[in-house]
Design a protein around this motif. Structure first.
Motif, PDB file in Angstrom:
ATOM      1  N   TYR A  95      30.245  30.360   8.475  1.00 61.10           N
ATOM      2  CA  TYR A  95      30.305  29.241   9.402  1.00 61.10           C
ATOM      3  C   TYR A  95      31.724  28.706   9.523  1.00 61.10           C
ATOM      4  O   TYR A  95      32.415  28.511   8.515  1.00 61.10           O
ATOM      5  CB  TYR A  95      29.403  28.096   8.928  1.00 61.10           C
ATOM      6  CG  TYR A  95      27.947  28.439   8.871  1.00 61.10           C
ATOM      7  CD1 TYR A  95      27.380  28.960   7.720  1.00 61.10           C
ATOM      8  CD2 TYR A  95      27.124  28.231   9.977  1.00 61.10           C
ATOM      9  CE1 TYR A  95      26.035  29.275   7.658  1.00 61.10           C
ATOM     10  CE2 TYR A  95      25.769  28.539   9.927  1.00 61.10           C
ATOM     11  CZ  TYR A  95      25.237  29.062   8.766  1.00 61.10           C
ATOM     12  OH  TYR A  95      23.898  29.369   8.720  1.00 61.10           O
ATOM     13  N   CYS A  96      32.114  28.443  10.743  1.00 61.42           N
ATOM     14  CA  CYS A  96      33.383  27.781  11.017  1.00 61.42           C
ATOM     15  C   CYS A  96      33.142  26.278  11.061  1.00 61.42           C
ATOM     16  O   CYS A  96      32.110  25.819  11.568  1.00 61.42           O
ATOM     17  CB  CYS A  96      33.907  28.281  12.371  1.00 61.42           C
ATOM     18  SG  CYS A  96      35.443  27.526  12.926  1.00 61.42           S
ATOM     19  N   THR A  97      34.081  25.517  10.517  1.00 61.18           N
ATOM     20  CA  THR A  97      33.929  24.070  10.460  1.00 61.18           C
ATOM     21  C   THR A  97      35.228  23.383  10.865  1.00 61.18           C
ATOM     22  O   THR A  97      36.306  23.980  10.795  1.00 61.18           O
ATOM     23  CB  THR A  97      33.557  23.605   9.046  1.00 61.18           C
ATOM     24  OG1 THR A  97      34.643  23.906   8.160  1.00 61.18           O
ATOM     25  CG2 THR A  97      32.314  24.273   8.541  1.00 61.18           C
ATOM     26  N   ALA A  98      35.104  22.107  11.217  1.00 65.82           N
ATOM     27  CA  ALA A  98      36.276  21.336  11.604  1.00 65.82           C
ATOM     28  C   ALA A  98      36.113  19.878  11.204  1.00 65.82           C
ATOM     29  O   ALA A  98      34.991  19.362  11.156  1.00 65.82           O
ATOM     30  CB  ALA A  98      36.493  21.427  13.119  1.00 65.82           C
ATOM     31  N   ARG A  99      37.249  19.256  10.925  1.00 67.27           N
ATOM     32  CA  ARG A  99      37.274  17.826  10.654  1.00 67.27           C
ATOM     33  C   ARG A  99      38.594  17.271  11.160  1.00 67.27           C
ATOM     34  O   ARG A  99      39.619  17.953  11.110  1.00 67.27           O
ATOM     35  CB  ARG A  99      37.108  17.518   9.162  1.00 67.27           C
ATOM     36  CG  ARG A  99      38.258  17.984   8.301  1.00 67.27           C
ATOM     37  CD  ARG A  99      38.002  17.630   6.815  1.00 67.27           C
ATOM     38  NE  ARG A  99      37.757  16.224   6.607  1.00 67.27           N
ATOM     39  CZ  ARG A  99      38.711  15.317   6.474  1.00 67.27           C
ATOM     40  NH1 ARG A  99      39.980  15.659   6.521  1.00 67.27           N
ATOM     41  NH2 ARG A  99      38.384  14.033   6.278  1.00 67.27           N
ATOM     42  N   SER A 100      38.585  16.065  11.639  1.00 67.58           N
ATOM     43  CA  SER A 100      39.830  15.438  12.049  1.00 67.58           C
ATOM     44  C   SER A 100      40.562  14.956  10.809  1.00 67.58           C
ATOM     45  O   SER A 100      39.958  14.682   9.782  1.00 67.58           O
ATOM     46  CB  SER A 100      39.560  14.279  13.008  1.00 67.58           C
ATOM     47  OG  SER A 100      38.777  13.298  12.376  1.00 67.58           O
ATOM     48  N   GLY A 101      41.872  14.875  10.899  1.00 66.55           N
ATOM     49  CA  GLY A 101      42.649  14.440   9.759  1.00 66.55           C
ATOM     50  C   GLY A 101      43.368  15.593   9.095  1.00 66.55           C
ATOM     51  O   GLY A 101      43.120  16.766   9.377  1.00 66.55           O
ATOM     52  N   SER A 102      44.228  15.251   8.152  1.00 67.06           N
ATOM     53  CA  SER A 102      45.126  16.243   7.573  1.00 67.06           C
ATOM     54  C   SER A 102      44.711  16.748   6.198  1.00 67.06           C
ATOM     55  O   SER A 102      45.271  17.721   5.706  1.00 67.06           O
ATOM     56  CB  SER A 102      46.531  15.644   7.456  1.00 67.06           C
ATOM     57  OG  SER A 102      46.486  14.464   6.657  1.00 67.06           O
ATOM     58  N   SER A 103      43.713  16.133   5.591  1.00 61.85           N
ATOM     59  CA  SER A 103      43.346  16.526   4.236  1.00 61.85           C
ATOM     60  C   SER A 103      42.428  17.735   4.237  1.00 61.85           C
ATOM     61  O   SER A 103      41.565  17.865   5.106  1.00 61.85           O
ATOM     62  CB  SER A 103      42.656  15.367   3.518  1.00 61.85           C
ATOM     63  OG  SER A 103      43.537  14.263   3.401  1.00 61.85           O
ATOM     64  N   LEU A 104      42.626  18.593   3.238  1.00 68.05           N
ATOM     65  CA  LEU A 104      41.771  19.759   3.073  1.00 68.05           C
ATOM     66  C   LEU A 104      40.698  19.446   2.041  1.00 68.05           C
ATOM     67  O   LEU A 104      40.999  18.910   0.970  1.00 68.05           O
ATOM     68  CB  LEU A 104      42.589  20.966   2.611  1.00 68.05           C
ATOM     69  CG  LEU A 104      43.254  21.812   3.691  1.00 68.05           C
ATOM     70  CD1 LEU A 104      44.291  21.021   4.454  1.00 68.05           C
ATOM     71  CD2 LEU A 104      43.877  23.052   3.078  1.00 68.05           C
ATOM     72  N   TYR A 105      39.462  19.805   2.356  1.00 67.54           N
ATOM     73  CA  TYR A 105      38.353  19.574   1.441  1.00 67.54           C
ATOM     74  C   TYR A 105      37.516  20.837   1.299  1.00 67.54           C
ATOM     75  O   TYR A 105      37.500  21.676   2.201  1.00 67.54           O
ATOM     76  CB  TYR A 105      37.452  18.440   1.949  1.00 67.54           C
ATOM     77  CG  TYR A 105      38.112  17.087   1.934  1.00 67.54           C
ATOM     78  CD1 TYR A 105      38.680  16.564   3.083  1.00 67.54           C
ATOM     79  CD2 TYR A 105      38.153  16.334   0.764  1.00 67.54           C
ATOM     80  CE1 TYR A 105      39.282  15.325   3.080  1.00 67.54           C
ATOM     81  CE2 TYR A 105      38.755  15.085   0.754  1.00 67.54           C
ATOM     82  CZ  TYR A 105      39.323  14.586   1.924  1.00 67.54           C
ATOM     83  OH  TYR A 105      39.915  13.354   1.904  1.00 67.54           O
ATOM     84  N   ALA A 106      36.825  20.915   0.168  1.00 72.45           N
ATOM     85  CA  ALA A 106      35.958  22.055  -0.080  1.00 72.45           C
ATOM     86  C   ALA A 106      34.494  21.665  -0.109  1.00 72.45           C
ATOM     87  O   ALA A 106      33.657  22.424  -0.601  1.00 72.45           O
ATOM     88  CB  ALA A 106      36.349  22.723  -1.401  1.00 72.45           C
TER      89      ALA A 106
END
Length: 124
Positions: A95-106
């Motif tokens: 699955y491809c995912t997206a979030r606004s903002g600059s932080s990377l999360y797992a």
């Protein structure tokens, strides 16, 4: 709103390679952190990789580090996942995912936008 469409899944033998693509809609793609997760049959969805809006920072799950590479092309609104040295345990829906903002999360809860997924099957 961001809509995500994955492509590139398929069947490959162990040790082989496969590349996934994710095309995102919207004019603000370059401001989104993008990620890939996967879910194998009978297992929970798990983090694979993520990439910052600029492409300069990446994060990988230990299980794929050194074998998978995430990248993006902001001019094409596309994020990629190149998978090498594939193993049968890599078999999953990706699955491809997206979030606004600059932080990377797992973590799943940090990503509000999801594609429909593409099947990757690695035969032994």
């Amino acid at each position: 709103q961001v809509q995500l469409v994955e492509s590139g899944g398929g069947l490959v033998q162990a040790g082989g390679s496969l590349g996934l693509s994710c095309l995102a809609s919207g004019r603000t793609f370059s401001s989104y952190t993008m990620g890939w997760f996967r879910q194998a049959p009978g297992k929970e969805r798990e983090f694979v990789a993520s990439i910052s809006w600029s492409g300069g920072v990446t994060l990988y799950a230990d299980s794929v580090k050194g074998r998978f590479t995430i990248s993006r092309d902001n001019a094409k609104n596309t994020v990629y996942l190149q998978m090498n040295s594939l193993k049968p345990e890599d078999t999953a829906v990706y699955y491809c995912t997206a979030r606004s903002g600059s932080s990377l999360y797992a973590t799943i809860r940090q990503y509000p936008y999801w594609g429909q997924g593409t099947q990757v099957t690695v035969s032994s």
